[in-house]
Motif scaffolding. Structure first.
Motif, PDB file in Angstrom:
ATOM      1  N   GLN A   1      -0.725 -10.531  -2.894  1.00  0.00           N
ATOM      2  CA  GLN A   1      -0.399  -9.685  -1.465  1.00  0.00           C
ATOM      3  C   GLN A   1      -1.701 -10.369  -0.436  1.00  0.00           C
ATOM      4  OE1 GLN A   1       1.023  -6.112  -0.517  1.00  0.00           O
ATOM      5  NE2 GLN A   1       2.408  -7.223   1.808  1.00  0.00           N
ATOM      6  N   ASN A   2      -1.345 -11.434   1.230  1.00  0.00           N
ATOM      7  CA  ASN A   2      -2.714 -11.424   1.854  1.00  0.00           C
ATOM      8  C   ASN A   2      -1.935 -10.972   2.990  1.00  0.00           C
ATOM      9  OD1 ASN A   2      -3.280 -13.307   3.786  1.00  0.00           O
ATOM     10  ND2 ASN A   2      -4.432 -13.600   2.291  1.00  0.00           N
ATOM     11  N   THR A   3      -3.221 -10.380   3.665  1.00  0.00           N
ATOM     12  CA  THR A   3      -3.391  -9.933   4.673  1.00  0.00           C
ATOM     13  C   THR A   3      -2.109 -10.499   6.378  1.00  0.00           C
ATOM     14  OG1 THR A   3      -5.125 -10.433   5.232  1.00  0.00           O
ATOM     15  CG2 THR A   3      -4.977  -8.541   4.597  1.00  0.00           C
ATOM     16  N   SER A   4      -2.558 -11.096   6.155  1.00  0.00           N
ATOM     17  CA  SER A   4      -1.264 -12.043   6.905  1.00  0.00           C
ATOM     18  C   SER A   4       0.010 -11.804   7.262  1.00  0.00           C
ATOM     19  CB  SER A   4      -1.131 -14.309   6.427  1.00  0.00           C
ATOM     20  OG  SER A   4      -1.057 -14.350   5.291  1.00  0.00           O
ATOM     21  N   SER A   5       0.863 -11.867   5.414  1.00  0.00           N
ATOM     22  CA  SER A   5       2.090 -11.053   5.069  1.00  0.00           C
ATOM     23  C   SER A   5       2.152  -9.432   5.586  1.00  0.00           C
ATOM     24  CB  SER A   5       1.824 -10.659   3.741  1.00  0.00           C
ATOM     25  OG  SER A   5       1.591  -9.646   3.341  1.00  0.00           O
ATOM     26  N   LEU A   6       1.333  -8.896   6.595  1.00  0.00           N
ATOM     27  CA  LEU A   6       1.364  -7.967   7.456  1.00  0.00           C
ATOM     28  C   LEU A   6       1.463  -8.273   8.908  1.00  0.00           C
ATOM     29  CD1 LEU A   6      -1.878  -5.957   4.879  1.00  0.00           C
ATOM     30  CD2 LEU A   6       1.012  -5.647   5.138  1.00  0.00           C
ATOM     31  N   ARG A   7       1.424  -9.143   9.694  1.00  0.00           N
ATOM     32  CA  ARG A   7       1.461  -9.132  11.046  1.00  0.00           C
ATOM     33  C   ARG A   7       2.768  -8.348  11.086  1.00  0.00           C
ATOM     34  NH1 ARG A   7      -2.743 -10.913   9.921  1.00  0.00           N
ATOM     35  NH2 ARG A   7      -3.392 -13.932  10.116  1.00  0.00           N
ATOM     36  N   GLY A   8       3.271  -7.965  12.453  1.00  0.00           N
ATOM     37  CA  GLY A   8       3.605  -6.797  12.832  1.00  0.00           C
ATOM     38  C   GLY A   8       3.515  -5.439  12.777  1.00  0.00           C
ATOM     39  N   LYS A   9       2.085  -5.623  11.945  1.00  0.00           N
ATOM     40  CA  LYS A   9       1.989  -3.848  11.872  1.00  0.00           C
ATOM     41  C   LYS A   9       0.676  -3.194  12.091  1.00  0.00           C
ATOM     42  CE  LYS A   9       4.712  -3.917   6.784  1.00  0.00           C
ATOM     43  NZ  LYS A   9       5.669  -3.071   7.514  1.00  0.00           N
ATOM     44  N   VAL A  10       0.546  -2.359  11.744  1.00  0.00           N
ATOM     45  CA  VAL A  10      -1.434  -1.883  12.741  1.00  0.00           C
ATOM     46  C   VAL A  10      -1.905  -1.854  10.831  1.00  0.00           C
ATOM     47  CG1 VAL A  10      -2.581  -0.250  13.419  1.00  0.00           C
ATOM     48  CG2 VAL A  10      -1.146  -0.950  14.984  1.00  0.00           C
ATOM     49  N   VAL A  11      -3.117  -2.391  10.954  1.00  0.00           N
ATOM     50  CA  VAL A  11      -3.439  -2.230   9.370  1.00  0.00           C
ATOM     51  C   VAL A  11      -5.129  -1.381  10.020  1.00  0.00           C
ATOM     52  CG1 VAL A  11      -4.006  -3.469   7.897  1.00  0.00           C
ATOM     53  CG2 VAL A  11      -2.459  -4.906   9.120  1.00  0.00           C
ATOM     54  N   PHE A  12      -5.376  -0.260   8.909  1.00  0.00           N
ATOM     55  CA  PHE A  12      -6.366   0.371   8.897  1.00  0.00           C
ATOM     56  C   PHE A  12      -6.927   0.222   7.581  1.00  0.00           C
ATOM     57  CE2 PHE A  12      -8.442   4.302   7.694  1.00  0.00           C
ATOM     58  CZ  PHE A  12      -9.239   4.208   8.556  1.00  0.00           C
ATOM     59  N   ILE A  13      -7.853  -0.333   7.408  1.00  0.00           N
ATOM     60  CA  ILE A  13      -8.869  -1.539   6.147  1.00  0.00           C
ATOM     61  C   ILE A  13     -10.189  -0.209   6.226  1.00  0.00           C
ATOM     62  CG2 ILE A  13      -9.680  -2.874   5.446  1.00  0.00           C
ATOM     63  CD1 ILE A  13      -7.803  -4.713   6.681  1.00  0.00           C
TER      64      ILE A  13
ATOM     65  N   LYS B   1       2.337   7.731   7.005  1.00  0.00           N
ATOM     66  CA  LYS B   1       2.784   7.352   5.873  1.00  0.00           C
ATOM     67  C   LYS B   1       3.727   7.112   6.245  1.00  0.00           C
ATOM     68  CE  LYS B   1       3.777  11.779   3.150  1.00  0.00           C
ATOM     69  NZ  LYS B   1       3.270  12.653   2.050  1.00  0.00           N
ATOM     70  N   ASP B   2       4.827   7.729   6.463  1.00  0.00           N
ATOM     71  CA  ASP B   2       6.245   7.373   6.691  1.00  0.00           C
ATOM     72  C   ASP B   2       6.899   6.258   7.825  1.00  0.00           C
ATOM     73  OD1 ASP B   2       7.214   8.698   5.040  1.00  0.00           O
ATOM     74  OD2 ASP B   2       6.741  10.709   6.357  1.00  0.00           O
ATOM     75  N   ARG B   3       5.459   5.619   8.171  1.00  0.00           N
ATOM     76  CA  ARG B   3       5.917   4.528   9.880  1.00  0.00           C
ATOM     77  C   ARG B   3       5.781   3.721   8.625  1.00  0.00           C
ATOM     78  NH1 ARG B   3       4.511   7.239  14.468  1.00  0.00           N
ATOM     79  NH2 ARG B   3       4.904   5.195  16.126  1.00  0.00           N
ATOM     80  N   PRO B   4       6.734   2.914   9.697  1.00  0.00           N
ATOM     81  CA  PRO B   4       6.909   1.499   9.072  1.00  0.00           C
ATOM     82  C   PRO B   4       5.882  -0.264   9.020  1.00  0.00           C
ATOM     83  CG  PRO B   4       8.771   2.116   9.820  1.00  0.00           C
ATOM     84  CD  PRO B   4       8.257   3.125  10.313  1.00  0.00           C
TER      85      PRO B   4
ATOM     86  N   ILE C   1     -12.101  -1.125   9.363  1.00  0.00           N
ATOM     87  CA  ILE C   1     -11.739  -2.055  10.588  1.00  0.00           C
ATOM     88  C   ILE C   1     -10.034  -1.496  10.418  1.00  0.00           C
ATOM     89  CG2 ILE C   1     -10.814  -4.863  10.446  1.00  0.00           C
ATOM     90  CD1 ILE C   1     -13.405  -3.275   7.839  1.00  0.00           C
ATOM     91  N   VAL C   2      -9.303  -1.647  12.374  1.00  0.00           N
ATOM     92  CA  VAL C   2      -8.219  -1.949  11.902  1.00  0.00           C
ATOM     93  C   VAL C   2      -7.732  -2.550  13.239  1.00  0.00           C
ATOM     94  CG1 VAL C   2      -6.438  -0.176  14.427  1.00  0.00           C
ATOM     95  CG2 VAL C   2      -8.542   0.850  12.259  1.00  0.00           C
TER      96      VAL C   2
ATOM     97  N   LEU D   1      -1.349   1.953  19.594  1.00  0.00           N
ATOM     98  CA  LEU D   1      -1.544   0.494  18.855  1.00  0.00           C
ATOM     99  C   LEU D   1       0.327   0.651  18.523  1.00  0.00           C
ATOM    100  CD1 LEU D   1      -4.924  -0.274  17.102  1.00  0.00           C
ATOM    101  CD2 LEU D   1      -4.200  -1.190  19.190  1.00  0.00           C
ATOM    102  N   ILE D   2      -0.329   1.349  17.829  1.00  0.00           N
ATOM    103  CA  ILE D   2       1.356   0.967  17.260  1.00  0.00           C
ATOM    104  C   ILE D   2       2.513   0.495  17.689  1.00  0.00           C
ATOM    105  CG2 ILE D   2       3.435   2.070  16.146  1.00  0.00           C
ATOM    106  CD1 ILE D   2       1.092   3.533  14.099  1.00  0.00           C
TER     107      ILE D   2
END
Length: 207
Positions: free
Chosen positions: A85-97, A122-125, A174-175, A204-205
């Motif tokens: 997968q690529n992080t670009s596919s996670l647009r629209g989500k907050v990403v905690f790395i 964990k249950d938040r989409p 990173i967030v 942020l969400i």
């Protein structure tokens, strides 16, 4: 006239217990330092006690974070089954790395707080937890998570990770906001389960 053998017989034996008692603190410190040098668990325990003071609570309102649209934050990663997968596919989500390794004491120290944060969301989409394991063997990282009974998923990076995201120091966290911009970047251990940080993630969400 006494010879050397006779002189040595007349000397009183050294009082070992007196020496140990007199230098007990020094001896204990040497033992403690020795344990810290060889035991990742001991190091992480000490660091966790420092975190409990509140001095290492994470905060997203850092002023030195580059949130420019020009910063590339995209890279490939895979789950433990090999799905790419690529992080670009996670647009629209907050990403905690979080980049971590099982042999890294600061990583071990902060990981319970990351697990706590993950459990809260964990249950938040609209948030994704991307914990990137940097062990040389995938099984080693998985064994550590299983041993500690952590439920957070584990991933590995594939290919080059932008230096603005990860420069090789562990742990690094990173967030990304929903547009893929860096909103938080921290190298070193921190507490990610504080009320303030949880609230900031929630904000942020909701952006």
């Amino acid at each position: 006239m006494l010879n050397n053998k006779d002189v040595s017989k007349e000397k009183p034996p050294a009082n070992k217990w007196h020496y140990i008692k007199k230098n007990a603190f020094t001896i204990l410190m040497v033992i403690a330092v020795g344990i810290l040098l060889v035991s990742p668990d001991a190091k992480s325990f000490v660091l966790r006690q420092l975190m409990a003071t509140g001095l290492f609570n994470a905060s997203i309102d850092k002023r030195d974070v580059d949130i420019s649209n020009k910063v590339n934050t995209d890279f490939d990663f895979s789950d433990i089954k090999g799905n790419l997968q690529n992080t670009s596919s996670l647009r629209g989500k907050v990403v905690f790395i979080n980049f971590w390794a099982s042999w890294c004491p600061p990583c071990r120290a902060e990981f319970p707080s990351i697990e706590t944060l993950y459990t809260k969301f964990k249950d938040r989409p609209d948030i994704f937890f991307l914990t990137i394991n940097e062990d040389s063997e995938l099984a080693t990282g998985k064994a550590y998570l299983d041993k500690e009974k952590f439920s957070i998923p584990m991933y590995q990076s594939k290919g080059n990770v932008p230096e603005k995201v990860y420069s090789g120091a562990l742990p690094t966290t990173i967030v990304l906001d929903k547009t893929g911009k860096i909103r938080f970047h921290h190298t070193g251990f921190a507490n990610y389960a504080s009320d303030k940080f949880v609230k900031q993630i929630e904000e942020l969400i909701n952006e």
